[in-house]
Design a protein around this motif. Structure first.
Motif, PDB file in Angstrom:
ATOM      1  N   UNK A 176       1.292  -1.262  -0.109  1.00 24.90           N
ATOM      2  CA  UNK A 176       0.010  -0.244  -0.005  1.00 24.90           C
ATOM      3  C   UNK A 176       1.172   1.325  -0.272  1.00 24.90           C
ATOM      4  N   UNK A 177      -0.100   2.386  -0.336  1.00 23.52           N
ATOM      5  CA  UNK A 177       1.465   3.666  -0.914  1.00 23.52           C
ATOM      6  C   UNK A 177       0.596   4.763  -0.854  1.00 23.52           C
ATOM      7  N   UNK A 178       0.977   5.777   0.381  1.00 23.63           N
ATOM      8  CA  UNK A 178       0.085   6.843   0.627  1.00 23.63           C
ATOM      9  C   UNK A 178       1.001   8.033   0.973  1.00 23.63           C
ATOM     10  N   UNK A 179       0.616   8.711   1.443  1.00 23.10           N
ATOM     11  CA  UNK A 179       1.982  10.260   1.992  1.00 23.10           C
ATOM     12  C   UNK A 179       2.047  10.307   2.905  1.00 23.10           C
ATOM     13  N   UNK A 180       3.404  10.737   3.596  1.00 24.11           N
ATOM     14  CA  UNK A 180       3.234  10.739   4.697  1.00 24.11           C
ATOM     15  C   UNK A 180       2.217  11.778   5.849  1.00 24.11           C
ATOM     16  N   UNK A 181       2.923  11.716   7.188  1.00 23.15           N
ATOM     17  CA  UNK A 181       1.759  12.832   7.641  1.00 23.15           C
ATOM     18  C   UNK A 181       2.155  14.571   7.500  1.00 23.15           C
ATOM     19  N   UNK A 182       3.771  14.648   7.638  1.00 21.26           N
ATOM     20  CA  UNK A 182       4.283  15.464   7.328  1.00 21.26           C
ATOM     21  C   UNK A 182       4.034  16.232   5.871  1.00 21.26           C
ATOM     22  N   UNK A 183       3.796  15.215   4.823  1.00 16.13           N
ATOM     23  CA  UNK A 183       3.247  15.416   3.571  1.00 16.13           C
ATOM     24  C   UNK A 183       1.423  15.905   3.953  1.00 16.13           C
TER      25      UNK A 183
END
Lengths: 364, 129
Positions: B24-31
């Motif tokens: 699974x792929x996503x963007x980070x909390x920072x992003x």
């Protein structure tokens, strides 16, 4: 350049605001979520710190008014206690700034202008006023808090008294609270029932804290303010209004008084006669993507204009925006495409305001 | 900023969580913090073959329109369709409910080009200086 601070900076930081540069100021963009703050304003009530806007006081004999010819607002015709929207124009009829004038007394007006134009406007207005007029720039000593939303009259009345409920849309009066006399107007930039409170700089922290004691009232930042004004089709100086645009192109003929003289009038009359070549329009997208500043507008494969600003509207659940097109190149409901480097968004020309049912003109 | 251990990270602030040959792929909390409210996630083309760091899809926030890159080579086999109407799930739950796509990994050795949680934490510290 060093950024200017609002007296509420520490309060914003305590609330974990995301602070950023705007018009030379260090200001709160949001306190967690732009979208939630926009929704809260339409559902309940929000307070916005608008210290950064320019505020001037002009005093002069209304029978010999020089202010009347400097700005488009009919300052001597408007009644005491009224507020009116208008413009400071170049000789060419283009917009130096948009502003609101408050007639505080028979011989006293307050002019509220955009932060980015404060110095420029002060210079122009003060230099054009007659010698017998007085001009005072009260921007740095006067704070402005905007309390906006359907519940705003309930909470502002608890601070300034029930009399504020008698204020009609676009009118103002002086109210006594917190040990002083302060102007409150029934105006705003959100399209909801709302009040703008003008108070001494050293009283604004107390007022801010008092407003936030009400459970229904939350702070909102400039991000939400941008969504709310766009949903109403209100222009923003720098986007929809610039020194390349006339009020006729921006659709403001209704606020111009051609019966009086004002700087830029001759150019506007000429433009009316020769034809207005571009027109401000609303854009409603078919999905959640938003138009962005300077995206191109196409109709049937032909470029007809450009986007001035856009946002995701949480109340329409889609992208919306405004832009200029060649006059008569499209009409309401026509299908258009917005083209950016990220691809194309399909949408239509929409009538302004995007939101028609709000609490703006509620009778309190 | 929350960084999830066991996940791998890119310099562009995507995360990948690998199980067998799927991920699974996503963007980070920072992003998501940097972007602000996410308002739109473009549905990627299912079945599309990507090379490592190719554009996986587009994402929009109140602040900007940006690209999301694939942390590994492989085939797109799924999209988190909950994001179509609730892209704010990325803000609320960037590492779980807010995942963006599923990928069938074609070259597991590419993981060496990614950061583990500790390295990504160090990387973020460097950015905040």
């Amino acid at each position: 350049m060093e950024l200017k601070d609002t007296p509420l900076k520490e309060e914003h930081l305590k609330l974990n605001a995301l602070m950023s540069e705007f018009a030379g100021w260090f200001l709160p963009i949001h306190y967690g979520s732009v979208i939630e703050e926009a929704k809260h304003t339409r559902a309940k009530v929000s307070v916005f710190d608008i210290f950064h806007m320019g505020k001037f006081i002009v005093r002069e004999n209304p029978d010999k008014s020089s202010l009347d010819s400097i700005i488009t607002v009919p300052v001597t015709k408007m009644k005491t206690g009224k507020c009116k929207y208008g413009f400071l124009l170049n000789d060419s009829g283009t917009v130096i700034d948009d502003l609101i004038v408050f007639r505080i007394k028979e011989d006293e007006w307050m002019i509220v202008v955009n932060a980015s134009n404060e110095e420029k406007d002060a210079k122009i207005i003060s230099s054009k006023l007659s010698k017998s007029a007085s001009f005072e720039n009260i921007s740095s000593k006067t704070a402005k808090l905007d309390v906006q939303g359907p519940l705003s009259s309930e909470i502002v009345s608890k601070i300034a008294g029930d009399k504020i409920k008698e204020l009609k849309y676009f009118s103002c009066s002086v109210f006594n609270f917190f040990g002083g006399d302060y102007i409150i107007s029934r105006t705003g930039y959100t399209g909801e029932l709302g009040f703008e409170i003008y108070i001494d700089k050293d009283k604004v922290i107390e007022l801010w804290k008092e407003l936030l004691k009400f459970n229904e009232c939350k702070p909102a930042g400039l991000g939400a303010r941008d969504i709310l004004r766009l949903e109403m089709g209100y222009p923003l100086y720098g986007d929809e209004l610039t020194e390349d645009i006339t009020p006729l192109e921006a659709g403001f003929e209704r606020v111009l008084d051609f019966e009086k003289d004002f700087t830029g009038k001759q150019a506007l009359l000429k433009q009316k006669k020769e034809g207005i070549r571009k027109t401000l329009i609303g854009i409603e997208c078919n999905d959640r993507r938003q138009p962005r500043h300077l995206n191109k507008i196409f109709k049937n494969g032909k470029e007809i204009g450009f986007v001035t600003s856009g946002v995701f509207s949480p109340h329409l659940n889609r992208g919306i925006g405004m832009g200029y097109i060649f006059t008569d190149s499209a009409k309401a409901e026509d299908e258009i495409n917005i083209v950016s480097e990220k691809g194309e968004i399909s949408g239509k020309i929409a009538e302004l305001p995007f939101l028609k049912e709000t609490s703006l003109k509620y009778v309190c | 900023m929350d960084v999830r251990s066991g996940y791998y990270y890119t310099k562009e602030h995507e995360w990948i969580s690998i199980e067998g040959n799927k991920a699974k792929v996503g963007i980070t909390d920072y992003a998501q913090h940097k972007l602000g409210d996410i308002t739109f996630v473009d549905k990627p083309q299912i079945g599309k073959i990507l090379k490592q760091f190719d554009v996986l899809t587009g994402i929009e926030s109140v602040k900007a329109a940006s690209d999301v890159y694939s942390p590994v080579s492989g085939k797109i086999i799924g999209f988190n369709s909950a994001l179509e109407n609730s892209p704010e799930l990325i803000n609320k739950s960037p590492y779980d409910q807010g995942y963006i796509a599923e990928i069938e990994i074609s070259n597991p050795s590419e993981i060496k080009n990614l950061m583990d949680a500790n390295s990504y934490k160090e990387y973020l510290k460097g950015l905040e200086k």
